[in-house]
Design a protein around this motif. Structure first.
Motif, PDB file in Angstrom:
ATOM      1  N   GLY A   1       0.670  -1.330  -0.023  1.00  0.00           N
ATOM      2  CA  GLY A   1       0.087   0.223  -0.030  1.00  0.00           C
ATOM      3  C   GLY A   1       0.794   1.298   0.172  1.00  0.00           C
ATOM      4  N   TRP A   2       2.235   1.152   0.112  1.00  0.00           N
ATOM      5  CA  TRP A   2       2.924   2.465   0.550  1.00  0.00           C
ATOM      6  C   TRP A   2       2.801   3.307  -0.879  1.00  0.00           C
ATOM      7  CZ3 TRP A   2       4.820   5.710   3.518  1.00  0.00           C
ATOM      8  CH2 TRP A   2       5.859   6.742   3.037  1.00  0.00           C
ATOM      9  N   PRO A   3       3.117   2.699  -2.067  1.00  0.00           N
ATOM     10  CA  PRO A   3       3.262   3.411  -3.164  1.00  0.00           C
ATOM     11  C   PRO A   3       1.859   4.327  -3.411  1.00  0.00           C
ATOM     12  CG  PRO A   3       4.136   1.220  -3.704  1.00  0.00           C
ATOM     13  CD  PRO A   3       3.365   1.282  -2.374  1.00  0.00           C
TER      14      PRO A   3
ATOM     15  N   PRO B   1       4.784   7.200  -8.691  1.00  0.00           N
ATOM     16  CA  PRO B   1       4.471   6.864 -10.056  1.00  0.00           C
ATOM     17  C   PRO B   1       4.419   5.437 -10.691  1.00  0.00           C
ATOM     18  CG  PRO B   1       6.449   8.018 -10.103  1.00  0.00           C
ATOM     19  CD  PRO B   1       6.102   7.927  -8.781  1.00  0.00           C
ATOM     20  N   ASP B   2       5.410   4.658 -10.120  1.00  0.00           N
ATOM     21  CA  ASP B   2       5.605   3.428 -10.736  1.00  0.00           C
ATOM     22  C   ASP B   2       5.205   2.421  -9.341  1.00  0.00           C
ATOM     23  OD1 ASP B   2       6.303   1.149 -11.875  1.00  0.00           O
ATOM     24  OD2 ASP B   2       8.268   1.180 -11.270  1.00  0.00           O
ATOM     25  N   ARG B   3       3.979   2.185  -9.046  1.00  0.00           N
ATOM     26  CA  ARG B   3       3.510   1.580  -8.089  1.00  0.00           C
ATOM     27  C   ARG B   3       3.871  -0.050  -7.837  1.00  0.00           C
ATOM     28  NH1 ARG B   3      -2.503   4.360  -6.696  1.00  0.00           N
ATOM     29  NH2 ARG B   3      -1.348   6.546  -7.087  1.00  0.00           N
ATOM     30  N   LYS B   4       3.933  -0.529  -8.911  1.00  0.00           N
ATOM     31  CA  LYS B   4       4.260  -2.164  -9.037  1.00  0.00           C
ATOM     32  C   LYS B   4       5.628  -2.249  -8.376  1.00  0.00           C
ATOM     33  CE  LYS B   4       0.669  -3.978 -11.855  1.00  0.00           C
ATOM     34  NZ  LYS B   4       0.076  -4.656 -13.036  1.00  0.00           N
ATOM     35  N   GLY B   5       6.391  -1.612  -9.243  1.00  0.00           N
ATOM     36  CA  GLY B   5       8.127  -1.489  -9.234  1.00  0.00           C
ATOM     37  C   GLY B   5       8.565  -1.310  -7.759  1.00  0.00           C
ATOM     38  N   SER B   6       7.752  -0.040  -7.199  1.00  0.00           N
ATOM     39  CA  SER B   6       8.089   0.328  -5.873  1.00  0.00           C
ATOM     40  C   SER B   6       7.619  -0.443  -4.912  1.00  0.00           C
ATOM     41  CB  SER B   6       7.346   1.597  -5.639  1.00  0.00           C
ATOM     42  OG  SER B   6       7.973   2.760  -6.567  1.00  0.00           O
ATOM     43  N   ALA B   7       6.628  -1.127  -5.001  1.00  0.00           N
ATOM     44  CA  ALA B   7       5.968  -2.085  -4.004  1.00  0.00           C
ATOM     45  C   ALA B   7       7.065  -3.323  -3.886  1.00  0.00           C
ATOM     46  CB  ALA B   7       4.569  -2.581  -4.487  1.00  0.00           C
ATOM     47  N   THR B   8       7.616  -3.838  -4.927  1.00  0.00           N
ATOM     48  CA  THR B   8       8.409  -4.914  -5.157  1.00  0.00           C
ATOM     49  C   THR B   8       9.607  -4.576  -4.508  1.00  0.00           C
ATOM     50  OG1 THR B   8       7.592  -5.559  -7.319  1.00  0.00           O
ATOM     51  CG2 THR B   8       9.546  -6.517  -6.716  1.00  0.00           C
TER      52      THR B   8
ATOM     53  N   VAL C   1      -4.610   0.365   4.300  1.00  0.00           N
ATOM     54  CA  VAL C   1      -3.983  -0.924   5.214  1.00  0.00           C
ATOM     55  C   VAL C   1      -2.464  -0.584   5.326  1.00  0.00           C
ATOM     56  CG1 VAL C   1      -2.942  -3.285   4.545  1.00  0.00           C
ATOM     57  CG2 VAL C   1      -5.558  -2.554   3.784  1.00  0.00           C
ATOM     58  N   SER C   2      -1.866   0.002   4.469  1.00  0.00           N
ATOM     59  CA  SER C   2      -0.300   0.376   4.824  1.00  0.00           C
ATOM     60  C   SER C   2      -0.260   1.539   5.735  1.00  0.00           C
ATOM     61  CB  SER C   2       0.265   0.777   3.341  1.00  0.00           C
ATOM     62  OG  SER C   2       1.544   1.283   3.844  1.00  0.00           O
ATOM     63  N   ALA C   3      -1.240   2.373   5.904  1.00  0.00           N
ATOM     64  CA  ALA C   3      -1.212   3.141   7.055  1.00  0.00           C
ATOM     65  C   ALA C   3      -1.414   2.698   8.379  1.00  0.00           C
ATOM     66  CB  ALA C   3      -2.174   4.316   6.716  1.00  0.00           C
ATOM     67  N   ALA C   4      -2.414   1.703   8.136  1.00  0.00           N
ATOM     68  CA  ALA C   4      -2.786   0.877   9.859  1.00  0.00           C
ATOM     69  C   ALA C   4      -1.221   0.275   9.844  1.00  0.00           C
ATOM     70  CB  ALA C   4      -3.957   0.138   9.329  1.00  0.00           C
ATOM     71  N   VAL C   5      -0.844  -0.697   9.062  1.00  0.00           N
ATOM     72  CA  VAL C   5       0.287  -1.276   9.459  1.00  0.00           C
ATOM     73  C   VAL C   5       1.712  -0.617   9.780  1.00  0.00           C
ATOM     74  CG1 VAL C   5       1.979  -3.194   8.518  1.00  0.00           C
ATOM     75  CG2 VAL C   5      -0.435  -3.175   7.969  1.00  0.00           C
ATOM     76  N   ILE C   6       1.983   0.452   9.344  1.00  0.00           N
ATOM     77  CA  ILE C   6       3.216   1.048   9.555  1.00  0.00           C
ATOM     78  C   ILE C   6       3.548   1.358  11.067  1.00  0.00           C
ATOM     79  CG2 ILE C   6       4.321   3.397   9.210  1.00  0.00           C
ATOM     80  CD1 ILE C   6       3.268   3.516   6.326  1.00  0.00           C
ATOM     81  N   PRO C   7       2.393   2.003  11.795  1.00  0.00           N
ATOM     82  CA  PRO C   7       2.914   1.921  13.250  1.00  0.00           C
ATOM     83  C   PRO C   7       3.187   0.589  13.965  1.00  0.00           C
ATOM     84  CG  PRO C   7       0.617   3.142  12.841  1.00  0.00           C
ATOM     85  CD  PRO C   7       1.048   2.251  11.782  1.00  0.00           C
ATOM     86  N   VAL C   8       2.546  -0.462  13.673  1.00  0.00           N
ATOM     87  CA  VAL C   8       2.906  -1.984  13.855  1.00  0.00           C
ATOM     88  C   VAL C   8       4.538  -2.170  13.549  1.00  0.00           C
ATOM     89  CG1 VAL C   8       2.423  -4.211  14.442  1.00  0.00           C
ATOM     90  CG2 VAL C   8       0.635  -2.689  14.042  1.00  0.00           C
ATOM     91  N   ALA C   9       4.606  -2.145  12.369  1.00  0.00           N
ATOM     92  CA  ALA C   9       6.272  -2.426  11.775  1.00  0.00           C
ATOM     93  C   ALA C   9       7.297  -1.547  12.422  1.00  0.00           C
ATOM     94  CB  ALA C   9       6.065  -2.201  10.222  1.00  0.00           C
TER      95      ALA C   9
END
Length: 244
Positions: free
Chosen positions: A42-44, A50-57, A221-229
Motif C-alpha cells: 500500500g505504500w506506493p 508513479p511506478d507503484r508495482k515496481g516500488s512495491a516490489t 492498509v499500509s497506514a494501519a500497518v506502519i505503526p506496528v512495523a
C-alpha cells in the motif's frame, strides 16, 4: 477505510505480534515479514508514487530481506546486517527506475518515496531483534499489547491534541499493566516502552488521518500497518537502553 477500521486493524496486528513474540523467534520473524509485505503493497499508493508495482516490489524485498538477515545471521541481537540490506535496497531502487518504460516521470519523487518505503518496511526487523534480547520476549509482548490498546483508543473522535495525550497515556498504562502481569520484565521498563509506542501511534494518527489516499483500500492498509512495523524498531532501541 474509516478511522475506526484502521484503528481496529492496527490493534489486531499488534496483538498478533504480541502472541508471536510470546511463542518464539520463528513465529515472530514470520509475522514481521508479513508486516513488511503489508507496508509494501500500500505504500506506493499512500505516497502517490508513479511506478507503484515496481516500488512495491522493492519495498517488499527490502522488508523481507531485513527480517531474514536479522533472523538468520549470527546469534547476537543486533541490526548490523540491516545496513547491508538497506544499501542493497538503494541499488535496487535505481535498477527499478532504469527498468521503467513510462518516461521516468517524477524520477526524484519516485526514488525518494521508494527508499522511504524501504526504510519503513525494514523497521519490522526490530521485532525480531528485540525478541532475541535477554528478557526481550517479554518486553516485545508487553509493548505490542500496549500498542494494540493505544491503537484501539485512537479510534475515538477527539481533538487532535487530546487524542495524542490519551493515546500516549493508554499506551504507558497498558505497558505498565503487562509489566505487573509478566515475569522477567520490570514495571518501569514496560511502562516506558508502552509510553513510547503510545506516542508513536499518536504521531502516526496525526500524520495519516487527514490524507485523502486513505479512502482507498491498499493505502489505508499500509497506514494501519506502519505503526506496528515501525514499533519494532522503537521497542528494540528501548530494549538496548532499558535492558542494558
Amino acid at each position: 477505510m474509516t478511522l475506526a477500521t484502521r484503528a481496529v486493524l492496527t490493534a489486531a496486528l499488534a496483538a498478533v505480534v504480541a502472541a508471536a513474540a510470546y511463542f518464539g523467534p520463528v513465529p515472530l520473524a514470520a509475522v514481521a515479514a508479513l508486516l513488511a509485505v503489508a507496508v509494501a503493497v500500500g505504500w506506493p499508493g499512500l505516497a502517490n508514487l508513479p511506478d507503484r508495482k515496481g516500488s512495491a516490489t522493492v519495498v517488499a524485498i527490502t522488508g523481507i530481506g531485513g527480517v531474514a538477515a536479522v533472523h538468520t545471521i549470527g546469534v547476537r541481537a543486533d541490526l548490523r546486517s540491516l545496513a547491508v540490506v538497506f544499501a542493497a535496497s538503494i541499488l535496487l531502487t535505481f535498477v527499478n527506475e532504469l527498468l521503467r518504460r513510462d518516461g521516468r516521470t517524477r524520477l526524484v519523487e519516485s526514488v525518494a518515496g521508494t527508499v522511504t518505503g524501504s526504510m519503513l518496511a525494514v523497521t519490522a526487523a526490530g521485532w525480531v531483534a528485540c525478541g532475541r534480547l535477554l528478557d526481550g520476549k517479554e518486553l516485545a509482548a508487553a509493548a505490542a499489547v500496549a500498542l494494540a490498546l493505544a491503537a484501539a483508543v485512537s479510534a475515538v473522535r477527539l481533538p487532535v491534541w487530546l487524542t495524542a495525550l490519551v493515546v500516549t497515556l493508554v499506551g504507558g498504562a497498558g505497558g505498565a499493566a503487562l509489566g505487573i502481569v509478566l515475569d522477567g520484565i520490570e514495571l518501569k521498563v514496560a511502562g516506558l516502552a508502552g509510553l513510547a509506542v503510545g506516542l508513536l501511534v499518536a504521531a502516526m494518527h496525526a500524520l495519516f488521518h487527514p490524507m485523502a489516499a486513505l479512502d482507498r483500500r491498499l493505502p489505508a492498509v499500509s497506514a494501519a500497518v506502519i505503526p506496528v512495523a515501525t514499533g519494532g524498531m522503537l521497542v528494540y532501541a528501548a530494549s538496548r537502553v532499558l535492558l542494558a
